[in-house]
Design an enzyme around this catalytic site. Sequence first.
Site, PDB file in Angstrom:
ATOM      1  N   ASP A   9       8.150  69.733  28.541  1.00 21.63           N
ATOM      2  CA  ASP A   9       9.098  70.140  29.579  1.00 21.63           C
ATOM      3  C   ASP A   9       8.711  69.398  30.854  1.00 21.63           C
ATOM      4  O   ASP A   9       7.632  68.794  30.924  1.00 21.63           O
ATOM      5  CB  ASP A   9       9.016  71.661  29.798  1.00 21.63           C
ATOM      6  CG  ASP A   9       9.997  72.147  30.865  1.00 21.63           C
ATOM      7  OD1 ASP A   9      11.132  71.640  30.907  1.00 21.63           O
ATOM      8  OD2 ASP A   9       9.630  73.019  31.674  1.00 21.63           O
ATOM      9  N   SER A  10       9.557  69.475  31.858  1.00 20.53           N
ATOM     10  CA  SER A  10       9.205  68.877  33.143  1.00 20.53           C
ATOM     11  C   SER A  10       8.036  69.627  33.785  1.00 20.53           C
ATOM     12  O   SER A  10       7.307  69.066  34.589  1.00 20.53           O
ATOM     13  CB  SER A  10      10.417  68.927  34.074  1.00 20.53           C
ATOM     14  OG  SER A  10      10.833  70.266  34.233  1.00 20.53           O
ATOM     15  N   CYS A  72      12.879  71.510  26.904  1.00 19.97           N
ATOM     16  CA  CYS A  72      13.528  71.271  28.202  1.00 19.97           C
ATOM     17  C   CYS A  72      15.007  71.064  27.898  1.00 19.97           C
ATOM     18  O   CYS A  72      15.366  70.155  27.135  1.00 19.97           O
ATOM     19  CB  CYS A  72      12.928  70.019  28.839  1.00 19.97           C
ATOM     20  SG  CYS A  72      13.761  69.497  30.350  1.00 19.97           S
ATOM     21  N   GLU A 151       8.552  77.495  39.722  1.00 17.67           N
ATOM     22  CA  GLU A 151       7.321  76.689  39.821  1.00 17.67           C
ATOM     23  C   GLU A 151       6.441  77.158  40.980  1.00 17.67           C
ATOM     24  O   GLU A 151       5.230  77.038  40.933  1.00 17.67           O
ATOM     25  CB  GLU A 151       7.658  75.201  39.986  1.00 17.67           C
ATOM     26  CG  GLU A 151       8.263  74.551  38.740  1.00 17.67           C
ATOM     27  CD  GLU A 151       7.239  74.227  37.638  1.00 17.67           C
ATOM     28  OE1 GLU A 151       6.046  74.080  37.929  1.00 17.67           O
ATOM     29  OE2 GLU A 151       7.667  74.143  36.465  1.00 17.67           O
ATOM     30  N   CYS A 183      18.033  76.716  30.632  1.00 15.32           N
ATOM     31  CA  CYS A 183      16.887  76.014  31.220  1.00 15.32           C
ATOM     32  C   CYS A 183      15.677  76.856  30.855  1.00 15.32           C
ATOM     33  O   CYS A 183      15.721  78.093  30.975  1.00 15.32           O
ATOM     34  CB  CYS A 183      17.043  75.930  32.740  1.00 15.32           C
ATOM     35  SG  CYS A 183      15.544  75.327  33.571  1.00 15.32           S
ATOM     36  N   HIS A 185      12.959  77.317  32.245  1.00 16.46           N
ATOM     37  CA  HIS A 185      12.301  78.044  33.338  1.00 16.46           C
ATOM     38  C   HIS A 185      12.910  79.435  33.530  1.00 16.46           C
ATOM     39  O   HIS A 185      12.268  80.332  34.060  1.00 16.46           O
ATOM     40  CB  HIS A 185      12.455  77.280  34.661  1.00 16.46           C
ATOM     41  CG  HIS A 185      11.521  76.127  34.827  1.00 16.46           C
ATOM     42  ND1 HIS A 185      11.643  74.964  34.114  1.00 16.46           N
ATOM     43  CD2 HIS A 185      10.436  75.965  35.635  1.00 16.46           C
ATOM     44  CE1 HIS A 185      10.682  74.114  34.489  1.00 16.46           C
ATOM     45  NE2 HIS A 185       9.948  74.698  35.404  1.00 16.46           N
TER      46      HIS A 185
HETATM   47  N1  DGL Z   1      12.881  73.498  32.037  1.00 17.91           N
HETATM   48  C1  DGL Z   1      13.784  72.409  32.310  1.00 17.91           C
HETATM   49  C2  DGL Z   1      15.073  72.643  31.569  1.00 17.91           C
HETATM   50  O1  DGL Z   1      15.078  73.383  30.600  1.00 17.91           O
HETATM   51  C3  DGL Z   1      13.814  72.267  33.788  1.00 17.91           C
HETATM   52  C4  DGL Z   1      14.401  71.058  34.270  1.00 17.91           C
HETATM   53  C5  DGL Z   1      14.002  70.550  35.613  1.00 17.91           C
HETATM   54  O2  DGL Z   1      12.881  70.074  35.753  1.00 17.91           O
HETATM   55  O3  DGL Z   1      14.873  70.501  36.480  1.00 17.91           O
HETATM   56  O4  DGL Z   1      16.109  72.104  31.858  1.00 17.91           O
END
Ligand code: DGL
Length: 267
Positions: A9-10, A72, A151, A183, A185
């Site tokens: 993931d990011s 992600c 975050e 997402c 997150h």
């Molecule tokens: N967790 C990522 C997703 O599912 C986050 C993306 C981001 O870094 O903007 O899209």
Amino acid sequence: MIKNIGLFDSGVGGLTVAKELMRAFPWLNIFYFGDTARLPYGNKSPRTITAYSKEIASFLLGKNVEMLVVACNTSSSIALGELERELPVPVVGMIKPGAKSAAERSESGRIGLIGTRATVASGAYEKEIRALNPSATVFSKACPLFVPLVEEGFAEDPVAEMVAARYLAPVLENGPDTLILGCTHYPMLIPVLRKAAPGVSLVSSGEATTEYLMEEHGFPRGKGPDEKGFLEIFVTDGGTHFKEVAEALLGKKIELEEVSLERLVTG
Ligand code: DGL
């Protein structure tokens, strides 16, 4: 039988998927990669998102993973096809599992979708949902402030409640019975989202992917005959709140291994 998987993931969001997978498949070895130095992905161009995803995939393949789970939604929406074509292992994204879960769960066929700008703009969820239920209607809204709130450890702060109310209002106007948290997150915002969207069924990537791996890849749920698995975590920048947020989510202490961008890019 697959034992080692790569997940990326990011940032910290993909750990909501890792957590569900560890609960369902405690025998699994997970190599997790959070690209904290380059987060967020959701506001970047498809070209950049694809390039980053490919670099991480190649790092994880170096760990001998037998499957790649793109934890992600942004990368899944944009780069999945290319990863599937280029990688020698099965690649599982977040869109198919989430779309399937939502299409099965929604009685009215009115489905809300929240995600990053890139995910919403890609139309990937709409496409999958329509393939499963052509009469379904998807009401989507990009929520770019959610990722930084999570975050920074603000997932349960009143400021997150205000942002959620604002983002969800236009979606809720359409009366969806199901809302896809598009997402990884966002599951950390579930208490806030429940409050903002009472009575709406929430679909999370982690649960949907667990089901998907059982149904499509024959992953056995439960302890299994094998020894206990592990979670190894790599990040591109250790100077963020990743550790605190991850420990709060997982409910245990973790160690991070830092991989410089230089090492990631040069291999
Ligand atoms: N967790 C990522 C997703 O599912 C986050 C993306 C981001 O870094 O903007 O899209």
